[in-house]
Design a protein around this motif. Structure first.
Motif, PDB file in Angstrom:
ATOM      1  N   ARG A  31       0.722  -1.190   0.334  1.00 43.08           N
ATOM      2  CA  ARG A  31      -0.096  -0.221  -0.184  1.00 43.08           C
ATOM      3  C   ARG A  31       1.082   1.854  -0.450  1.00 43.08           C
ATOM      4  O   ARG A  31       0.455   2.628   0.398  1.00 43.08           O
ATOM      5  CB  ARG A  31      -1.280   0.676   1.104  1.00 43.08           C
ATOM      6  N   ASN A  32       2.348   1.341  -0.003  1.00 39.16           N
ATOM      7  CA  ASN A  32       3.008   2.552   0.027  1.00 39.16           C
ATOM      8  C   ASN A  32       3.039   3.249   1.540  1.00 39.16           C
ATOM      9  O   ASN A  32       2.691   3.961   0.361  1.00 39.16           O
ATOM     10  CB  ASN A  32       2.693   2.768  -1.461  1.00 39.16           C
ATOM     11  N   ARG A  33       2.477   2.814   2.204  1.00 35.54           N
ATOM     12  CA  ARG A  33       2.106   4.089   3.199  1.00 35.54           C
ATOM     13  C   ARG A  33       2.737   4.114   4.414  1.00 35.54           C
ATOM     14  O   ARG A  33       3.159   4.543   5.210  1.00 35.54           O
ATOM     15  CB  ARG A  33       1.604   4.199   3.672  1.00 35.54           C
ATOM     16  N   THR A  35       7.451   5.652   6.098  1.00 37.36           N
ATOM     17  CA  THR A  35       7.342   6.649   6.518  1.00 37.36           C
ATOM     18  C   THR A  35       9.108   6.888   5.316  1.00 37.36           C
ATOM     19  O   THR A  35       9.853   5.349   5.900  1.00 37.36           O
ATOM     20  CB  THR A  35       7.435   7.478   7.545  1.00 37.36           C
ATOM     21  N   TYR A  53      -4.045   1.132  10.691  1.00 36.79           N
ATOM     22  CA  TYR A  53      -4.498   0.162   9.358  1.00 36.79           C
ATOM     23  C   TYR A  53      -4.571  -1.590   9.182  1.00 36.79           C
ATOM     24  O   TYR A  53      -5.349  -2.393   9.451  1.00 36.79           O
ATOM     25  CB  TYR A  53      -3.956   0.676   7.823  1.00 36.79           C
ATOM     26  N   GLY A  80       7.920   3.959  -0.321  1.00 28.61           N
ATOM     27  CA  GLY A  80       6.610   3.744   0.535  1.00 28.61           C
ATOM     28  C   GLY A  80       6.620   2.337   1.078  1.00 28.61           C
ATOM     29  O   GLY A  80       5.942   1.812   2.079  1.00 28.61           O
ATOM     30  N   ARG A 370      -6.697   4.458  -4.694  1.00 28.72           N
ATOM     31  CA  ARG A 370      -6.220   4.242  -3.625  1.00 28.72           C
ATOM     32  C   ARG A 370      -5.036   2.848  -2.973  1.00 28.72           C
ATOM     33  O   ARG A 370      -5.074   3.569  -2.067  1.00 28.72           O
ATOM     34  CB  ARG A 370      -7.167   5.173  -2.556  1.00 28.72           C
ATOM     35  N   GLY A 373       0.155   3.924  -2.613  1.00 25.42           N
ATOM     36  CA  GLY A 373       1.005   5.540  -2.171  1.00 25.42           C
ATOM     37  C   GLY A 373       2.266   5.813  -2.990  1.00 25.42           C
ATOM     38  O   GLY A 373       2.743   4.772  -3.634  1.00 25.42           O
ATOM     39  N   PRO A 374       3.186   6.296  -2.077  1.00 23.47           N
ATOM     40  CA  PRO A 374       2.698   7.268  -1.532  1.00 23.47           C
ATOM     41  C   PRO A 374       1.325   8.636  -2.116  1.00 23.47           C
ATOM     42  O   PRO A 374       2.086   9.024  -3.064  1.00 23.47           O
ATOM     43  CB  PRO A 374       4.271   7.865  -0.773  1.00 23.47           C
ATOM     44  N   ASN A 378      -2.276  10.240   2.876  1.00 18.20           N
ATOM     45  CA  ASN A 378      -1.823   8.702   2.737  1.00 18.20           C
ATOM     46  C   ASN A 378      -3.127   8.205   2.789  1.00 18.20           C
ATOM     47  O   ASN A 378      -3.265   7.039   3.130  1.00 18.20           O
ATOM     48  CB  ASN A 378      -1.000   8.813   3.233  1.00 18.20           C
ATOM     49  N   GLU A 379      -3.844   8.846   4.490  1.00 16.42           N
ATOM     50  CA  GLU A 379      -4.714   7.755   4.721  1.00 16.42           C
ATOM     51  C   GLU A 379      -5.649   7.508   4.605  1.00 16.42           C
ATOM     52  O   GLU A 379      -7.402   7.022   4.244  1.00 16.42           O
ATOM     53  CB  GLU A 379      -5.348   8.728   6.377  1.00 16.42           C
ATOM     54  N   TYR A 382      -7.599   4.335   2.700  1.00 15.39           N
ATOM     55  CA  TYR A 382      -6.070   3.252   3.281  1.00 15.39           C
ATOM     56  C   TYR A 382      -7.229   2.992   5.019  1.00 15.39           C
ATOM     57  O   TYR A 382      -7.472   2.122   5.410  1.00 15.39           O
ATOM     58  CB  TYR A 382      -5.858   4.037   3.335  1.00 15.39           C
TER      59      TYR A 382
END
Ligand SMILES: Cc1cc2nc3c(=O)[nH]c(=O)nc-3n(C[C@H](O)[C@H](O)[C@H](O)COP(=O)(O)O)c2cc1C
Length: 403
Positions: A31-33, A35, A53, A80, A370, A373-374, A378-379, A382
């Motif tokens: 999901r490439n979220r 940091t 998540y 991500g 969606r 990401g990033p 991001n939320e 997700y």
């Protein structure tokens, strides 16, 4: 003993050291979220948002599989994606694992090496590596990374193979150190291990290419090393015997993956995770079936996972994924081919999927834009959702990840 006809997705099952209360699993989903690390621009770290998540999708006695997690910088290749090879990353995963455990859930860490499906600019200017120097035809691009032609990968030396196996072992030990219940090797979808398994990519003439046994050697050796390091009950593997994604057009599919499953069946693994033949990352179920038609015409009576169940034997649980929803979620379990079912896109759109399936509530449809990401927000898509349409029966078998 429970009769197979009486078993369904809500029947408890033992997987490795986990006592699962049901058999509906979160499929591994990139999901490439993550940091970006302040210590190294090529590494990404699990964060609070990811904790929310995963925790939202955890249920008492339910199994989650993490997104694919690179075992080194060389193994990486997208923005991500949080790996599991630095202390900073381990710290992040530890809070996620603890939160899932607090809810009574279990969580396996999917370990990943992208091989030729990356770009040198994403891995510290090193040339991507693969079984052979056969590039992917086309261009590579990602959110925030402009399109560039895929590069010619370097064929891994024996030393590179051994080093990579060490990276997997270290990442597995890291996973154990932060409390994961097991690890799942990503052995499919056109990534590094698949690049050894497919004869159109692997043109090696040493012990790692040229025959079914040799093409399977890298992955089997890695499984063995992981079993020795953390114990077979903590080790699982995902395979895509009918995959075409990543230009995996190799021959001898039934023979090769049957041989591989025959070998894997000897280890006492936690489970083997197989993708249904109908599923493809880029084609609809209908397109995929016609792409596999040649195989059927060559005398294979049924393009199904059944031969691999036979090769593995009854004692290794099978997780199956690809196109499952409320209507067909018990099919594989009822016909004896699989033991658990993983859900991908439905879990993206329905954090409370388990409750919805159990109480027969309607499901929301996913929003593909969606998935990966990033993003600045991001939320969104997700853990936070705007207005959503409900899914209709059959959506899951229509256009696949491109939809
Ligand atoms: C957004 C997204 C990310 C995915 N990332 C991974 C991954 O990291 N590892 C993997 O093995 N499969 C990955 N897949 C494939 C899914 O695990 C699953 O096999 C596929 O979505 C089919 O299941 P479904 O029909 O329930 O969606 C991904 C799929 C989606 C939609």
């Amino acid at each position: 003993m429970t009769k197979i006809q009486e078993v369904d997705i809500w029947t408890p099952i033992q997987i490795g050291d986990c006592h699962l209360a049901h058999r509906a699993v979160l499929a591994p989903l990139t999901r490439n979220r993550g940091t970006r690390s302040v210590e190294d621009e090529h590494t990404w770290v699990p964060n609070e948002l990811m904790k929310t998540y995963y925790t939202e999708r955890a249920t008492p006695g339910g199994l989650l599989i993490t997104e694919a997690t690179p075992v080194s910088i060389r193994a990486s290749g997208l923005y991500g994606i949080p790996g599991n090879f630095t202390e900073e990353q381990q710290k992040g995963w530890k809070t996620i694992v603890s939160a899932v455990h607090t809810k009574g859930g279990y969580i396996f860490n999917q370990l990943w090496h992208q091989g030729r499906t990356t770009h040198s600019a994403l891995i510290g200017d090193k040339t991507p590596e693969s079984s052979s120097n056969v590039p992917i035809d086309g261009t590579f691009q990602w959110n925030g990374f402009s399109a560039r032609p895929y590069e010619v990968p370097v064929a891994m030396t024996k030393k590179a193979i051994l080093d990579t196996q060490d990276d997997f072992v270290q990442a597995a030990k890291n996973a154990m150190a932060v409390g994961f219940d097991g690890i799942e090797i990503h052995g499919g979808n056109g990534y590094l291990f698949d690049q050894f398994l497919h004869s159109n990519i692997n043109t090696r003439t040493d012990d790692y290419g040229g025959s079914i046994e040799n093409r399977c050697r890298f992955i089997i050796e890695t499984v063995e090393k992981l079993c020795n390091a953390i114990g077979p009950s903590k080790v699982a593997i995902r395979l895509t015997p009918f995959g075409l994604f990543g230009q995996t057009y190799g021959s001898d599919r039934l023979q090769q993956w049957s041989y591989l499953c025959g070998q894997l069946g000897k280890f006492g693994l936690a489970y083997v995770h197989l993708i249904e033949p109908r599923f493809d990352e880029l084609k609809s179920a209908y397109e995929k079936q016609s792409a596999l038609k040649d195989m059927v015409e060559q005398g294979v009576e049924e393009v199904s996972l059944r031969p691999f169940r036979k090769a593995l034997g009854e004692s290794t649980p099978i997780v199956t994924a690809g196109g499952f929803g409320p209507q067909n979620m018990n099919d594989g379990i009822k016909n004896g081919v699989s033991d658990l079912v993983a859900f991908g896109r439905y879990f993206v759109a329905n954090p409370d999927l388990i409750d919805r399936l159990k109480s027969k509530k309607p499901l929301y449809k996913w929003d593909r834009s969606r998935f990966y990401g990033p993003f600045d927000d991001n939320e969104f898509g997700y853990t936070v959702f705007g207005e959503r349409e409900l899914a209709s029966e059959g959506d899951i078998l229509k256009a696949q990840l491109a939809d």
